[in-house]
Design a protein around this motif. Structure first.
Motif, PDB file in Angstrom:
ATOM      1  N   GLU A 224      -7.002  30.245  51.987  1.00  0.00           N
ATOM      2  CA  GLU A 224      -7.901  31.381  51.781  1.00  0.00           C
ATOM      3  C   GLU A 224      -8.762  31.680  53.000  1.00  0.00           C
ATOM      4  O   GLU A 224      -9.119  32.827  53.237  1.00  0.00           O
ATOM      5  CB  GLU A 224      -8.789  31.112  50.567  1.00  0.00           C
ATOM      6  N   SER A 225      -9.093  30.637  53.781  1.00  0.00           N
ATOM      7  CA  SER A 225      -9.956  30.859  54.940  1.00  0.00           C
ATOM      8  C   SER A 225      -9.497  30.091  56.179  1.00  0.00           C
ATOM      9  O   SER A 225     -10.223  30.008  57.160  1.00  0.00           O
ATOM     10  CB  SER A 225     -11.401  30.450  54.610  1.00  0.00           C
ATOM     11  N   ALA A 226      -8.298  29.507  56.116  1.00  0.00           N
ATOM     12  CA  ALA A 226      -7.822  28.715  57.243  1.00  0.00           C
ATOM     13  C   ALA A 226      -6.311  28.542  57.142  1.00  0.00           C
ATOM     14  O   ALA A 226      -5.717  28.699  56.068  1.00  0.00           O
ATOM     15  CB  ALA A 226      -8.500  27.345  57.281  1.00  0.00           C
ATOM     16  N   ILE A 227      -5.711  28.220  58.274  1.00  0.00           N
ATOM     17  CA  ILE A 227      -4.327  27.753  58.277  1.00  0.00           C
ATOM     18  C   ILE A 227      -4.374  26.234  58.252  1.00  0.00           C
ATOM     19  O   ILE A 227      -4.990  25.606  59.134  1.00  0.00           O
ATOM     20  CB  ILE A 227      -3.573  28.251  59.523  1.00  0.00           C
ATOM     21  N   GLU A 228      -3.754  25.648  57.246  1.00  0.00           N
ATOM     22  CA  GLU A 228      -3.782  24.198  57.074  1.00  0.00           C
ATOM     23  C   GLU A 228      -2.521  23.585  57.683  1.00  0.00           C
ATOM     24  O   GLU A 228      -1.400  23.983  57.351  1.00  0.00           O
ATOM     25  CB  GLU A 228      -3.861  23.834  55.588  1.00  0.00           C
ATOM     26  N   THR A 229      -2.724  22.628  58.584  1.00  0.00           N
ATOM     27  CA  THR A 229      -1.616  21.866  59.153  1.00  0.00           C
ATOM     28  C   THR A 229      -1.762  20.423  58.699  1.00  0.00           C
ATOM     29  O   THR A 229      -2.796  20.047  58.126  1.00  0.00           O
ATOM     30  CB  THR A 229      -1.624  21.940  60.691  1.00  0.00           C
ATOM     31  N   PRO A 230      -0.767  19.580  58.925  1.00  0.00           N
ATOM     32  CA  PRO A 230      -0.875  18.184  58.495  1.00  0.00           C
ATOM     33  C   PRO A 230      -2.047  17.422  59.110  1.00  0.00           C
ATOM     34  O   PRO A 230      -2.496  16.426  58.553  1.00  0.00           O
ATOM     35  CB  PRO A 230       0.459  17.581  58.940  1.00  0.00           C
ATOM     36  N   ASN A 231      -2.593  17.899  60.255  1.00  0.00           N
ATOM     37  CA  ASN A 231      -3.611  17.124  60.950  1.00  0.00           C
ATOM     38  C   ASN A 231      -4.917  17.859  61.218  1.00  0.00           C
ATOM     39  O   ASN A 231      -5.881  17.243  61.623  1.00  0.00           O
ATOM     40  CB  ASN A 231      -3.040  16.616  62.290  1.00  0.00           C
ATOM     41  N   PHE A 232      -4.950  19.183  61.027  1.00  0.00           N
ATOM     42  CA  PHE A 232      -6.204  19.903  61.241  1.00  0.00           C
ATOM     43  C   PHE A 232      -6.132  21.257  60.547  1.00  0.00           C
ATOM     44  O   PHE A 232      -5.052  21.725  60.147  1.00  0.00           O
ATOM     45  CB  PHE A 232      -6.524  20.076  62.727  1.00  0.00           C
ATOM     46  N   SER A 233      -7.295  21.865  60.422  1.00  0.00           N
ATOM     47  CA  SER A 233      -7.405  23.219  59.873  1.00  0.00           C
ATOM     48  C   SER A 233      -7.867  24.157  60.975  1.00  0.00           C
ATOM     49  O   SER A 233      -8.697  23.805  61.811  1.00  0.00           O
ATOM     50  CB  SER A 233      -8.405  23.256  58.718  1.00  0.00           C
ATOM     51  N   LEU A 234      -7.323  25.372  60.953  1.00  0.00           N
ATOM     52  CA  LEU A 234      -7.707  26.387  61.929  1.00  0.00           C
ATOM     53  C   LEU A 234      -8.236  27.593  61.169  1.00  0.00           C
ATOM     54  O   LEU A 234      -7.510  28.230  60.406  1.00  0.00           O
ATOM     55  CB  LEU A 234      -6.496  26.788  62.784  1.00  0.00           C
ATOM     56  N   ALA A 235      -9.532  27.871  61.344  1.00  0.00           N
ATOM     57  CA  ALA A 235     -10.163  28.975  60.612  1.00  0.00           C
ATOM     58  C   ALA A 235      -9.383  30.268  60.831  1.00  0.00           C
ATOM     59  O   ALA A 235      -9.049  30.635  61.967  1.00  0.00           O
ATOM     60  CB  ALA A 235     -11.602  29.143  61.073  1.00  0.00           C
ATOM     61  N   PHE A 236      -9.087  30.955  59.721  1.00  0.00           N
ATOM     62  CA  PHE A 236      -8.243  32.144  59.794  1.00  0.00           C
ATOM     63  C   PHE A 236      -8.419  32.974  58.533  1.00  0.00           C
ATOM     64  O   PHE A 236      -8.414  32.443  57.419  1.00  0.00           O
ATOM     65  CB  PHE A 236      -6.774  31.718  59.942  1.00  0.00           C
ATOM     66  N   ASP A 237      -8.575  34.264  58.697  1.00  0.00           N
ATOM     67  CA  ASP A 237      -8.698  35.182  57.570  1.00  0.00           C
ATOM     68  C   ASP A 237      -7.363  35.898  57.393  1.00  0.00           C
ATOM     69  O   ASP A 237      -7.009  36.767  58.200  1.00  0.00           O
ATOM     70  CB  ASP A 237      -9.807  36.192  57.832  1.00  0.00           C
ATOM     71  N   PRO A 238      -6.581  35.576  56.366  1.00  0.00           N
ATOM     72  CA  PRO A 238      -5.257  36.201  56.207  1.00  0.00           C
ATOM     73  C   PRO A 238      -5.323  37.704  55.998  1.00  0.00           C
ATOM     74  O   PRO A 238      -4.325  38.400  56.225  1.00  0.00           O
ATOM     75  CB  PRO A 238      -4.684  35.485  54.972  1.00  0.00           C
ATOM     76  N   ALA A 239      -6.481  38.213  55.597  1.00  0.00           N
ATOM     77  CA  ALA A 239      -6.611  39.655  55.388  1.00  0.00           C
ATOM     78  C   ALA A 239      -6.494  40.442  56.690  1.00  0.00           C
ATOM     79  O   ALA A 239      -6.283  41.660  56.672  1.00  0.00           O
ATOM     80  CB  ALA A 239      -7.947  39.970  54.713  1.00  0.00           C
ATOM     81  N   THR A 240      -6.629  39.757  57.826  1.00  0.00           N
ATOM     82  CA  THR A 240      -6.536  40.440  59.121  1.00  0.00           C
ATOM     83  C   THR A 240      -5.102  40.736  59.522  1.00  0.00           C
ATOM     84  O   THR A 240      -4.870  41.442  60.508  1.00  0.00           O
ATOM     85  CB  THR A 240      -7.212  39.604  60.224  1.00  0.00           C
ATOM     86  N   VAL A 241      -4.111  40.171  58.808  1.00  0.00           N
ATOM     87  CA  VAL A 241      -2.702  40.395  59.125  1.00  0.00           C
ATOM     88  C   VAL A 241      -2.019  41.034  57.917  1.00  0.00           C
ATOM     89  O   VAL A 241      -1.940  40.418  56.855  1.00  0.00           O
ATOM     90  CB  VAL A 241      -1.990  39.085  59.503  1.00  0.00           C
ATOM     91  N   GLU A 242      -1.559  42.243  58.080  1.00  0.00           N
ATOM     92  CA  GLU A 242      -0.927  42.962  56.980  1.00  0.00           C
ATOM     93  C   GLU A 242       0.317  42.227  56.488  1.00  0.00           C
ATOM     94  O   GLU A 242       1.167  41.794  57.282  1.00  0.00           O
ATOM     95  CB  GLU A 242      -0.546  44.377  57.437  1.00  0.00           C
TER      96      GLU A 242
END
Length: 398
Positions: A252-270
């Motif tokens: 909902e607010s990040a891209i989750e990888t096996p070792n870290f999270s990267l803050a990301f708003d999916p609403a910014t990508v159609e």
């Protein structure tokens, strides 16, 4: 005008009963005076495409246009092209003058015209005073210039160069790249250049055509291919060392990888939603040691890692890092998801086997669709504060 166009060019071969597609529906439009490089791995179709333009190979389907003529079925001699090959192939029993003028003499040009063209070509490639030398009396770079001069005297509409620097040593390659750039400015003609060396492509070309498995992946200026690759293949092929790729899942607010999270708003990508599988692409120069995090305009959270291998390169150091514990032994499996390559300053005090924290510059993060490989975004939108530590240190705090 030496415009070159390929329209739906396909080339298939019958390899012992198996149909092999070397070039697949190739469409290219090369303007007069452009320097275009074909790049890609071995077997990607770049030389076959070059040979199709030259007339050495007739396409199975499609059309080839040079200038205002369709030349698909014309022989090479009638296409207004000249070729320079990886194998220089000079006549060892002829001096430089005779090697350069050989093609003109075969076509019965007047002697004064031959002299004029040879002298002009020798001046362009800086062979003055060497016309009476034999090939075995010359360096590799000088012999390559003879081969280029032999093409220049044809006064072609298009130069086709198939890995002409491949057999030269590293220092001579750099010198000859400069010579080719100067030659292009001097002649103001179209040059199509085949190479597997992306450094040559980046430094020489107006545009790069990236090929893979016979298909055109992207054709754009070098920095566009580097900063805005169309897909995972181009992103991984253009750039040395290669881009880091890490698989992740959109939250909902990040891209989750096996070792870290990267803050990301999916609403910014159609078209992108929570739960979608993506691949994060990060260039080594966009990863920084944690102490420099405050100098990054839009940094990620700190990511814990262990330095595995350091490669000093003179003006920089490549630091190969592991993101998961227990992956340092040679007999254990390592995946792209637990490795990062970072480029650091040559005076860095980071040591092998050291536990460190790093931050990613979110402004230069690329996101790709894991299923199709297509690029979705080349720069993440700011999402406010993205602080904290993820990875090994975060796990140890629990």
């Amino acid at each position: 005008m030496a415009r070159v166009r390929l329209e739906h060019v396909t080339k298939r071969y019958d390899d012992q009963g198996e149909i092999v597609t070397a070039v697949d529906d190739m469409n290219l439009d090369i303007d007069h005076g452009e320097f275009i490089c074909f790049v890609g791995p071995s077997g990607c179709g770049k030389s076959t495409t070059m040979e199709t333009i030259a007339g050495l190979t007739i396409p199975t389907e499609g059309e080839v246009h040079i200038g205002d003529r369709e030349v698909t079925n014309l022989p090479p001699k009638d296409r207004g092209i000249a070729m320079v090959f990886q194998n220089i192939a000079l006549f060892p029993h002829m001096d430089v003058y005779d090697n350069i003028s050989f093609g003109l003499r075969l076509r019965d040009y007047p002697q004064d015209e031959i002299d004029r063209r040879v002298e002009r070509a020798a001046d362009i490639v800086q062979l003055e005073g060497m016309l009476d030398r034999m090939p075995d009396e010359m360096s590799g770079g000088q012999r390559q210039r003879v081969a280029i001069a032999r093409a220049i005297v044809r006064e072609p509409d298009v130069f086709l160069m198939d890995e002409p620097l491949a057999n030269l040593d590293a220092k001579l390659k750099v010198h000859m790249r400069t010579e080719l750039q100067r030659l292009h400015k001097e002649l103001d003609t179209t040059i199509i250049y085949v190479t597997h060396d992306q450094e040559e492509a980046m430094t020489l070309s107006d545009r790069i055509a990236v090929l893979n498995s016979g298909s055109l992946q992207q054709i754009d200026p070098p920095l566009t291919c580097y900063n805005e690759p169309d897909n995972l293949f181009v992103a991984g092929f253009i750039g040395s060392p290669s881009m880091n790729f890490i698989s992740g899942t959109v939250g909902e607010s990040a891209i989750e990888t096996p070792n870290f999270s990267l803050a990301f708003d999916p609403a910014t990508v159609e078209g992108l939603g929570v739960g979608d599988e993506v691949t994060i692409g990060i260039r080594p120069e966009d990863i920084y040691p944690g102490e420099f995090r405050n100098e990054i305009r839009d940094p990620s959270s700190l990511i814990s890692a262990r330095v595995d291998i350091l490669e000093p390169m003179g003006d920089e150091i490549f630091a190969y890092m592991l993101l998961a514990e227990g992956e340092t032994s040679m007999d254990q499996k390592q995946t792209t998801n637990n490795q990062l390559l970072m480029s650091i300053e040559p005076d860095s005090e980071i040591q092998e086997e050291e536990d460190i924290e790093v931050a990613i510059d979110r402004r230069n993060v690329h996101i790709f669709d894991s299923a199709t490989g297509d690029a979705l975004v080349h720069k993440l939108e700011p999402v406010g504060s993205d602080t904290g530590v993820t990875g090994r240190e975060a796990e140890s705090d629990d």
